[in-house]
Design a protein around this motif. Sequence first.
Motif, short mmCIF file in Angstrom:
data_model
loop_
_atom_site.label_atom_id
_atom_site.label_comp_id
_atom_site.label_asym_id
_atom_site.label_seq_id
_atom_site.Cartn_x
_atom_site.Cartn_y
_atom_site.Cartn_z
N ILE A 1 29.27 23.10 10.84
CA ILE A 1 30.46 23.94 10.81
C ILE A 1 31.66 23.06 10.42
CG2 ILE A 1 32.00 25.44 12.14
CD1 ILE A 1 29.72 25.90 14.10
N GLY A 2 32.54 23.61 9.60
CA GLY A 2 33.82 22.96 9.34
C GLY A 2 33.84 21.95 8.22
N ILE A 3 32.73 21.83 7.46
CA ILE A 3 32.72 20.87 6.36
C ILE A 3 32.09 21.50 5.12
CG2 ILE A 3 32.64 18.86 7.88
CD1 ILE A 3 29.66 18.56 7.10
N ASP A 4 32.40 20.88 4.00
CA ASP A 4 31.79 21.24 2.72
C ASP A 4 31.34 19.93 2.08
OD1 ASP A 4 30.97 22.49 0.41
OD2 ASP A 4 32.99 22.64 -0.43
N ALA A 5 30.04 19.70 2.06
CA ALA A 5 29.49 18.47 1.49
C ALA A 5 29.02 18.73 0.07
CB ALA A 5 28.33 17.96 2.35
N ILE B 1 32.31 30.19 17.55
CA ILE B 1 32.39 31.64 17.78
C ILE B 1 31.14 32.34 17.24
CG2 ILE B 1 33.70 33.75 17.30
CD1 ILE B 1 35.19 31.75 19.08
N SER B 2 30.84 32.10 15.97
CA SER B 2 29.73 32.78 15.31
C SER B 2 28.41 32.10 15.62
CB SER B 2 29.93 32.77 13.79
OG SER B 2 31.18 33.31 13.45
N ASP B 3 27.35 32.91 15.65
CA ASP B 3 26.02 32.36 15.85
C ASP B 3 25.38 31.96 14.51
OD1 ASP B 3 23.73 31.69 17.51
OD2 ASP B 3 22.76 33.43 16.58
N ARG B 4 25.54 32.84 13.50
CA ARG B 4 24.94 32.61 12.19
C ARG B 4 25.91 33.03 11.09
NH1 ARG B 4 19.51 31.43 12.32
NH2 ARG B 4 18.61 31.59 14.38
N ASP B 5 25.69 32.47 9.88
CA ASP B 5 26.52 32.86 8.75
C ASP B 5 25.87 34.02 8.00
OD1 ASP B 5 24.52 31.77 7.15
OD2 ASP B 5 25.73 30.08 6.46
N ARG B 6 26.46 34.42 6.89
CA ARG B 6 25.95 35.58 6.15
C ARG B 6 24.59 35.34 5.53
NH1 ARG B 6 29.99 35.63 0.93
NH2 ARG B 6 29.61 33.47 0.35
N ASP C 1 35.31 30.15 13.05
CA ASP C 1 34.74 28.92 13.63
C ASP C 1 35.58 27.70 13.24
OD1 ASP C 1 32.29 30.20 14.75
OD2 ASP C 1 32.03 30.70 12.63
N THR C 2 36.67 27.48 13.98
CA THR C 2 37.64 26.44 13.61
C THR C 2 38.01 25.54 14.78
OG1 THR C 2 39.45 27.99 14.03
CG2 THR C 2 38.63 27.86 11.76
N ARG C 3 37.15 25.42 15.77
CA ARG C 3 37.46 24.64 16.97
C ARG C 3 37.93 23.22 16.67
NH1 ARG C 3 32.78 24.90 20.73
NH2 ARG C 3 33.66 26.95 21.06
N GLU D 1 41.57 20.66 13.31
CA GLU D 1 42.61 19.62 13.28
C GLU D 1 42.00 18.22 13.21
OE1 GLU D 1 42.73 22.13 15.65
OE2 GLU D 1 44.29 23.33 14.66
N ARG D 2 40.98 17.98 14.01
CA ARG D 2 40.32 16.66 14.00
C ARG D 2 39.73 16.35 12.63
NH1 ARG D 2 36.65 16.27 19.43
NH2 ARG D 2 38.23 17.03 20.86
N LEU D 3 39.02 17.34 12.08
CA LEU D 3 38.39 17.14 10.77
C LEU D 3 39.45 16.90 9.70
CD1 LEU D 3 35.59 19.82 11.07
CD2 LEU D 3 35.25 17.35 11.01
#
Length: 131
Positions: A2-6, A36-41, A74-76, A79-81
Motif C-alpha cells: 500500500i502507498g507505493i508505485d514501483a 481501510i480497504s481489504d482488497r483492491d479492484r 488507504d493513506t495511513r 506523510e512518512r512515505l
Amino acid sequence: YIGIDAPEMGEPWGEEAKIANMRLVAGKRVRLERDISDRDRYNRLLRYVYIDGVLVEGELVRLGLAKARAYPPDTRYRERLDVWEEDAKRMGRGVWQKGGNRYLPLFLEQGIQKLLVFYLPVSVPRPLQGL
C-alpha cells in the motif's frame, strides 16, 4: 503493498526494484498490517508489510526503487512515505538519479536496519577534460 508505485519489469529500475524487494522479504517472516480497504479492484490483498519492525514500502521508497503514491482511503503512512521520497530525491537515489551515471544500492546481509550502505556505480564516470 500500500502507498507505493514501483517500476514494472521492463521499465527503468524495474529489475532493481524486484531484486531489492526479493532481498527484503524472500524467506523471511513478515507482519502484515491492514489500513481501510481489504482488497483492491483487482482483488489483490492490500497490506503494509513489515520485517523486523521496518516498513518494507518505506525501504523501497527510501532506496529510490518506488515512488510514494496515495491511494485513498488507504493513506495511513502517506506523510512518512512522502518524507522518505523527498530524501531519495534529494540524494538522487534510484529513479531520482540524474545524469549519465547509474548507481545501484549495495545491500548487506546484516539485517534490514543496515540495508543501504552506499550506492555503487554501474558505469565508470568519464574523466574530466584536461586530466
